[in-house]
Motif scaffolding. Structure first.
Motif, PDB file in Angstrom:
ATOM      1  N   MET A  39      -2.390  12.673 -12.127  1.00  0.00           N
ATOM      2  CA  MET A  39      -3.206  12.108 -10.976  1.00  0.00           C
ATOM      3  C   MET A  39      -2.560  11.635  -9.974  1.00  0.00           C
ATOM      4  SD  MET A  39      -4.278   9.596 -14.501  1.00  0.00           S
ATOM      5  CE  MET A  39      -2.941  10.433 -15.556  1.00  0.00           C
ATOM      6  N   ALA A  40      -3.212  11.542  -8.735  1.00  0.00           N
ATOM      7  CA  ALA A  40      -2.562  11.176  -7.601  1.00  0.00           C
ATOM      8  C   ALA A  40      -4.025  10.168  -6.741  1.00  0.00           C
ATOM      9  CB  ALA A  40      -2.505  12.319  -6.720  1.00  0.00           C
ATOM     10  N   SER A  41      -3.237   9.159  -5.988  1.00  0.00           N
ATOM     11  CA  SER A  41      -4.231   8.389  -5.392  1.00  0.00           C
ATOM     12  C   SER A  41      -3.290   7.561  -4.413  1.00  0.00           C
ATOM     13  CB  SER A  41      -4.818   7.476  -6.563  1.00  0.00           C
ATOM     14  OG  SER A  41      -5.753   6.377  -5.832  1.00  0.00           O
ATOM     15  N   GLY A  42      -4.140   7.057  -3.367  1.00  0.00           N
ATOM     16  CA  GLY A  42      -3.652   5.928  -2.630  1.00  0.00           C
ATOM     17  C   GLY A  42      -3.774   4.575  -3.230  1.00  0.00           C
ATOM     18  N   PHE A  43      -3.134   3.698  -3.003  1.00  0.00           N
ATOM     19  CA  PHE A  43      -3.320   2.528  -3.573  1.00  0.00           C
ATOM     20  C   PHE A  43      -2.888   1.284  -2.927  1.00  0.00           C
ATOM     21  CE2 PHE A  43       1.346   2.956  -4.172  1.00  0.00           C
ATOM     22  CZ  PHE A  43       1.787   1.555  -4.037  1.00  0.00           C
ATOM     23  N   GLU A  44      -3.350   0.007  -3.061  1.00  0.00           N
ATOM     24  CA  GLU A  44      -3.183  -1.035  -2.479  1.00  0.00           C
ATOM     25  C   GLU A  44      -2.680  -2.227  -3.681  1.00  0.00           C
ATOM     26  OE1 GLU A  44      -6.780  -1.884  -0.518  1.00  0.00           O
ATOM     27  OE2 GLU A  44      -5.882  -0.848   1.470  1.00  0.00           O
ATOM     28  N   LEU A  45      -1.826  -3.220  -3.714  1.00  0.00           N
ATOM     29  CA  LEU A  45      -1.742  -3.872  -4.853  1.00  0.00           C
ATOM     30  C   LEU A  45      -1.139  -5.304  -4.113  1.00  0.00           C
ATOM     31  CD1 LEU A  45      -0.761  -4.430  -7.773  1.00  0.00           C
ATOM     32  CD2 LEU A  45       1.537  -3.674  -7.096  1.00  0.00           C
ATOM     33  N   GLN A  46      -1.573  -6.438  -4.764  1.00  0.00           N
ATOM     34  CA  GLN A  46      -1.329  -7.793  -4.567  1.00  0.00           C
ATOM     35  C   GLN A  46      -1.099  -8.730  -5.811  1.00  0.00           C
ATOM     36  OE1 GLN A  46      -4.579 -10.179  -2.577  1.00  0.00           O
ATOM     37  NE2 GLN A  46      -3.172 -10.793  -1.241  1.00  0.00           N
ATOM     38  N   GLY A  47      -0.180  -9.396  -5.734  1.00  0.00           N
ATOM     39  CA  GLY A  47      -0.193 -10.387  -6.796  1.00  0.00           C
ATOM     40  C   GLY A  47       1.170 -10.097  -7.618  1.00  0.00           C
ATOM     41  N   ALA A  88       0.818  -1.176  -0.161  1.00  0.00           N
ATOM     42  CA  ALA A  88       0.043   0.028   0.049  1.00  0.00           C
ATOM     43  C   ALA A  88       0.916   1.381   0.155  1.00  0.00           C
ATOM     44  CB  ALA A  88      -0.903  -0.131   1.170  1.00  0.00           C
ATOM     45  N   GLY A  89       0.467   2.241  -0.455  1.00  0.00           N
ATOM     46  CA  GLY A  89       1.066   3.611  -0.649  1.00  0.00           C
ATOM     47  C   GLY A  89       0.283   4.676  -1.317  1.00  0.00           C
ATOM     48  N   ARG A  90       1.029   5.526  -1.814  1.00  0.00           N
ATOM     49  CA  ARG A  90       0.548   6.928  -2.597  1.00  0.00           C
ATOM     50  C   ARG A  90       1.261   6.787  -3.788  1.00  0.00           C
ATOM     51  NH1 ARG A  90      -3.708   9.183  -1.525  1.00  0.00           N
ATOM     52  NH2 ARG A  90      -3.030  11.021  -2.430  1.00  0.00           N
ATOM     53  N   LEU A  91       0.669   7.284  -4.872  1.00  0.00           N
ATOM     54  CA  LEU A  91       1.358   7.497  -6.086  1.00  0.00           C
ATOM     55  C   LEU A  91       0.754   8.744  -6.806  1.00  0.00           C
ATOM     56  CD1 LEU A  91      -0.706   6.604  -8.709  1.00  0.00           C
ATOM     57  CD2 LEU A  91      -0.729   4.762  -7.341  1.00  0.00           C
ATOM     58  N   GLU A 141      -4.477  -8.028  -8.401  1.00  0.00           N
ATOM     59  CA  GLU A 141      -5.542  -6.921  -7.869  1.00  0.00           C
ATOM     60  C   GLU A 141      -4.776  -5.639  -7.497  1.00  0.00           C
ATOM     61  OE1 GLU A 141      -9.192  -6.142  -5.059  1.00  0.00           O
ATOM     62  OE2 GLU A 141      -8.446  -8.292  -5.418  1.00  0.00           O
ATOM     63  N   LEU A 142      -5.395  -4.558  -8.184  1.00  0.00           N
ATOM     64  CA  LEU A 142      -5.007  -3.245  -7.716  1.00  0.00           C
ATOM     65  C   LEU A 142      -6.168  -2.403  -7.526  1.00  0.00           C
ATOM     66  CD1 LEU A 142      -2.655  -0.552  -7.699  1.00  0.00           C
ATOM     67  CD2 LEU A 142      -3.501  -0.306 -10.172  1.00  0.00           C
ATOM     68  N   ARG A 143      -6.136  -1.923  -6.241  1.00  0.00           N
ATOM     69  CA  ARG A 143      -7.137  -1.155  -5.799  1.00  0.00           C
ATOM     70  C   ARG A 143      -6.814   0.396  -5.791  1.00  0.00           C
ATOM     71  NH1 ARG A 143      -8.429  -4.625  -0.450  1.00  0.00           N
ATOM     72  NH2 ARG A 143      -9.132  -6.374  -1.515  1.00  0.00           N
ATOM     73  N   LEU A 144      -7.544   1.396  -6.163  1.00  0.00           N
ATOM     74  CA  LEU A 144      -7.061   2.775  -5.949  1.00  0.00           C
ATOM     75  C   LEU A 144      -8.044   3.467  -4.794  1.00  0.00           C
ATOM     76  CD1 LEU A 144      -6.638   4.125  -9.670  1.00  0.00           C
ATOM     77  CD2 LEU A 144      -4.836   3.389  -7.978  1.00  0.00           C
ATOM     78  N   THR A 145      -7.569   4.253  -3.940  1.00  0.00           N
ATOM     79  CA  THR A 145      -8.344   4.670  -2.921  1.00  0.00           C
ATOM     80  C   THR A 145      -8.547   6.328  -2.993  1.00  0.00           C
ATOM     81  OG1 THR A 145      -6.600   4.514  -1.647  1.00  0.00           O
ATOM     82  CG2 THR A 145      -7.899   2.556  -1.585  1.00  0.00           C
ATOM     83  N   SER A 146      -9.294   6.707  -2.292  1.00  0.00           N
ATOM     84  CA  SER A 146      -9.590   8.204  -2.292  1.00  0.00           C
ATOM     85  C   SER A 146      -8.867   8.684  -1.049  1.00  0.00           C
ATOM     86  CB  SER A 146     -11.233   8.616  -2.150  1.00  0.00           C
ATOM     87  OG  SER A 146     -11.535   7.985  -0.722  1.00  0.00           O
ATOM     88  N   PRO A 147      -8.579  10.039  -0.962  1.00  0.00           N
ATOM     89  CA  PRO A 147      -8.165  10.392   0.499  1.00  0.00           C
ATOM     90  C   PRO A 147      -8.610  10.023   1.638  1.00  0.00           C
ATOM     91  CG  PRO A 147      -8.331  12.310  -1.353  1.00  0.00           C
ATOM     92  CD  PRO A 147      -8.839  11.136  -1.788  1.00  0.00           C
ATOM     93  N   LEU A 148      -9.819   9.727   1.549  1.00  0.00           N
ATOM     94  CA  LEU A 148     -10.569   9.044   2.773  1.00  0.00           C
ATOM     95  C   LEU A 148     -10.623   7.716   2.783  1.00  0.00           C
ATOM     96  CD1 LEU A 148     -13.842  11.456   2.699  1.00  0.00           C
ATOM     97  CD2 LEU A 148     -11.694  11.738   4.437  1.00  0.00           C
ATOM     98  N   GLY A 149      -9.942   7.055   1.979  1.00  0.00           N
ATOM     99  CA  GLY A 149      -9.574   5.512   2.098  1.00  0.00           C
ATOM    100  C   GLY A 149     -10.716   4.686   1.350  1.00  0.00           C
ATOM    101  N   SER A 150     -11.556   5.190   0.853  1.00  0.00           N
ATOM    102  CA  SER A 150     -12.524   4.397   0.076  1.00  0.00           C
ATOM    103  C   SER A 150     -11.799   3.908  -1.236  1.00  0.00           C
ATOM    104  CB  SER A 150     -14.096   4.973  -0.087  1.00  0.00           C
ATOM    105  OG  SER A 150     -13.789   6.408  -0.750  1.00  0.00           O
ATOM    106  N   ILE A 151     -12.653   2.742  -1.661  1.00  0.00           N
ATOM    107  CA  ILE A 151     -12.211   2.398  -3.031  1.00  0.00           C
ATOM    108  C   ILE A 151     -12.682   2.977  -4.022  1.00  0.00           C
ATOM    109  CG2 ILE A 151     -11.873   0.211  -4.628  1.00  0.00           C
ATOM    110  CD1 ILE A 151     -11.387  -1.608  -1.826  1.00  0.00           C
TER     111      ILE A 151
END
Length: 168
Positions: free
Chosen positions: A44-52, A27-30, A58-68
């Motif tokens: 573009m800027a976002s939080g992210f979570e990556l697995q695999g 997880a991090g910021r990009l 799977e890659l999830r992009l998240t808002s500043p409040l943490g929602s996907i």
């Protein structure tokens, strides 16, 4: 949202300590900047979570409040992008990126690049600050601070910066 997801998938990162890996997730910021010659610059800027890995993940992009905001899942021969508008299936990561950003980008290399190493699916060349692969320059000089940058000079130029979270 689709452009943000693809941009996120271009990211690279490193960290001084073990990155946040709950259940194998990174997880991090990009941030991503694309400089098309015939259009305005896109940022573009976002939080992210990556697995695999490059084959399945799977890659999830998240808002500043943490929602996907968007999720991409991939397996051999298929990539699925899910946003608030629904799900769209693609023949693979190249097709997903081409549709979202107008060009194919090396999404399969992302998990290896996040680990600070070249993707085994293509040749690479070491540089003084990292390595080059598939037309991208991967800068690992700030890896001890948790940063890695990836840049591509060929049109359109792209700059990707990622910072992985560290366990708190």
């Amino acid at each position: 949202m689709r452009a943000l997801l693809v941009a996120a998938a271009l990211t690279l990162a490193g960290c001084t300590t073990v990155p946040h890996e709950a259940g194998g997730w990174l997880a991090g910021r990009l941030s991503v900047e694309v400089h098309p010659a015939d259009a305005p610059q896109r940022r573009m800027a976002s939080g992210f979570e990556l697995q695999g890995d490059g084959e399945r993940g799977e890659l999830r992009l998240t808002s500043p409040l943490g929602s996907i905001v968007a999720t991409a899942r991939w397996a051999p021969g298929e990539a699925v992008l899910t946003t608030s508008d629904g799900s769209t299936r693609y023949g693979g990561l190249d097709e997903l990126s081409r549709e979202a950003l107008g060009e194919a980008l090396p999404l399969a290399a992302l998990p290896d690049w996040l680990a600070g190493r070249p993707w085994p699916g293509a040749e690479s060349q070491p540089t003084a600050r990292g390595f080059e692969q598939m037309g991208w320059t991967i800068d690992l000089a700030r890896r001890d601070e948790g940063w890695v940058e990836a840049s591509r000079a060929s049109p359109p130029p792209v700059m990707v910066r990622v910072r992985l979270e560290t366990p708190g």
